[in-house]
Write a protein that holds these residues in place. Structure first.
Motif, PDB file in Angstrom:
ATOM      1  N   ARG A 126      69.664  51.555  32.484  1.00 53.27           N
ATOM      2  CA  ARG A 126      69.308  50.195  32.874  1.00 53.27           C
ATOM      3  C   ARG A 126      70.571  49.355  32.764  1.00 53.27           C
ATOM      4  O   ARG A 126      71.327  49.452  31.808  1.00 53.27           O
ATOM      5  N   THR A 131      59.539  54.687  36.373  1.00 51.73           N
ATOM      6  CA  THR A 131      60.936  55.085  36.260  1.00 51.73           C
ATOM      7  C   THR A 131      61.079  56.547  35.870  1.00 51.73           C
ATOM      8  O   THR A 131      62.073  57.180  36.220  1.00 51.73           O
ATOM      9  N   SER A 134      58.096  50.625  35.736  1.00 50.45           N
ATOM     10  CA  SER A 134      58.115  50.955  37.157  1.00 50.45           C
ATOM     11  C   SER A 134      59.290  50.258  37.791  1.00 50.45           C
ATOM     12  O   SER A 134      59.980  49.469  37.163  1.00 50.45           O
ATOM     13  N   PHE A 135      59.550  50.594  39.061  1.00 48.82           N
ATOM     14  CA  PHE A 135      60.657  49.921  39.748  1.00 48.82           C
ATOM     15  C   PHE A 135      60.220  49.578  41.146  1.00 48.82           C
ATOM     16  O   PHE A 135      59.307  50.168  41.699  1.00 48.82           O
ATOM     17  N   TYR A 149      64.224  46.561  38.169  1.00 51.60           N
ATOM     18  CA  TYR A 149      63.371  47.045  37.086  1.00 51.60           C
ATOM     19  C   TYR A 149      62.119  46.188  36.998  1.00 51.60           C
ATOM     20  O   TYR A 149      62.154  44.973  37.169  1.00 51.60           O
ATOM     21  N   LEU A 176      61.603  58.629  38.917  1.00 52.37           N
ATOM     22  CA  LEU A 176      62.653  58.253  39.857  1.00 52.37           C
ATOM     23  C   LEU A 176      63.522  59.445  40.253  1.00 52.37           C
ATOM     24  O   LEU A 176      63.835  59.629  41.426  1.00 52.37           O
ATOM     25  N   ILE A 228      67.931  49.144  37.444  1.00 49.64           N
ATOM     26  CA  ILE A 228      68.056  50.558  37.100  1.00 49.64           C
ATOM     27  C   ILE A 228      69.121  51.152  38.002  1.00 49.64           C
ATOM     28  O   ILE A 228      69.035  51.068  39.229  1.00 49.64           O
ATOM     29  N   THR A 278      69.733  59.363  38.387  1.00 53.80           N
ATOM     30  CA  THR A 278      69.386  58.150  37.651  1.00 53.80           C
ATOM     31  C   THR A 278      70.359  57.962  36.493  1.00 53.80           C
ATOM     32  O   THR A 278      70.771  58.927  35.843  1.00 53.80           O
TER      33      THR A 278
END
Length: 243
Positions: free
Chosen positions: A108, A186, A240-241, A71, A189, A89, A105
């Motif tokens: 977290r 994210t 963001s990841f 993450y 994703l 994540i 997904t």
């Protein structure tokens, strides 16, 4: 394609380039458009692909496990915490012996039981055997599914000949797909996971009949997403990841 100002041929190239996991700059160059335009149209494509995936039911022997991406938010400093924390994540993954799989997904940190139930409640056939580790949140999931559960003890790699090798190989392919991608929000994703899964299921060449059939199938799906919808979502999510 509506109001995109792109021809059918340009959309075909964008579709093929996206399935090929090309960088956005390469896709823009191939299609003959700006990177901004390629960004919006690729996300509209991924939005539609997400409507098509994860519809199959898994059966017989099913391996279930999560993989994690790191993450990252604006101003975020990685503390290098040990184990699975809110810095990660989760991507919930399940794959059966026929190679069908569901990827989605999650939360977290470690996925909660309620999240796992929402993801898998309609994806696993009754009478199947699910193989997983002994994570606590799986207990409620297996009760909800009411199926046979092979629980691999903590610190062990197998039990009675059952392993998580199938799902571990899927994790490797997901990580390879995201390798090199940076600062992807994210919110997007699941769209990228849809692109990953669709590209695996449809290894095709541009110009082939199979490619044309798939392109027309996608083009006939009604979608209400617009450029300004993507932009608003982008502005509302500051995370963001990185893989």
């Amino acid at each position: 394609m509506h109001w995109s100002h792109l021809s059918k041929e340009q959309w075909e190239i964008l579709f093929y380039s996206s399935l090929n996991n090309d960088y956005l700059s390469k896709t823009a160059k191939l299609v003959g458009i700006s990177i901004v335009s390629a960004f919006y149209n690729r996300h509209k494509l991924m939005y539609v692909l997400n409507e098509l995936i994860n519809k199959k039911q898994l059966s017989k022997k099913i391996a279930l496990d999560e993989t994690y991406l790191t993450y990252q938010a604006k101003g975020f400093v990685n503390q290098n915490r040990r184990g699975i924390s809110k810095d990660k994540i989760g991507i919930a993954c399940a794959i059966d012996e026929a190679g069908n799989y569901v990827v989605h997904t999650a939360d977290r940190g470690r996925p909660t039981s309620s999240t796992l139930i929402d993801i898998f409640k309609n994806s696993i056939c009754p009478g199947s055997i699910v193989i997983s580790d002994s994570q606590r949140s799986y207990h409620q999931l297996m009760d909800a599914l009411n199926i046979k559960w092979i629980k691999i003890p903590s610190g062990e790699k197998s039990k009675d000949g059952y392993t998580l090798e199938m799902v571990n190989r899927l994790h490797d392919r997901i990580k390879a797909f995201f390798r090199g991608k940076r600062n992807v929000m994210t919110h997007y994703l699941q769209g990228y996971l849809a692109l990953f899964q669709y590209s695996e299921l449809h290894t095709m060449m541009i110009g082939s009949k199979m490619f044309q059939d798939e392109f027309m199938k996608i083009n006939n799906i009604l979608s209400g997403i617009r450029n300004k919808d993507i932009c608003r979502r982008c502005m509302s999510v500051d995370f963001s990841f990185i893989s």
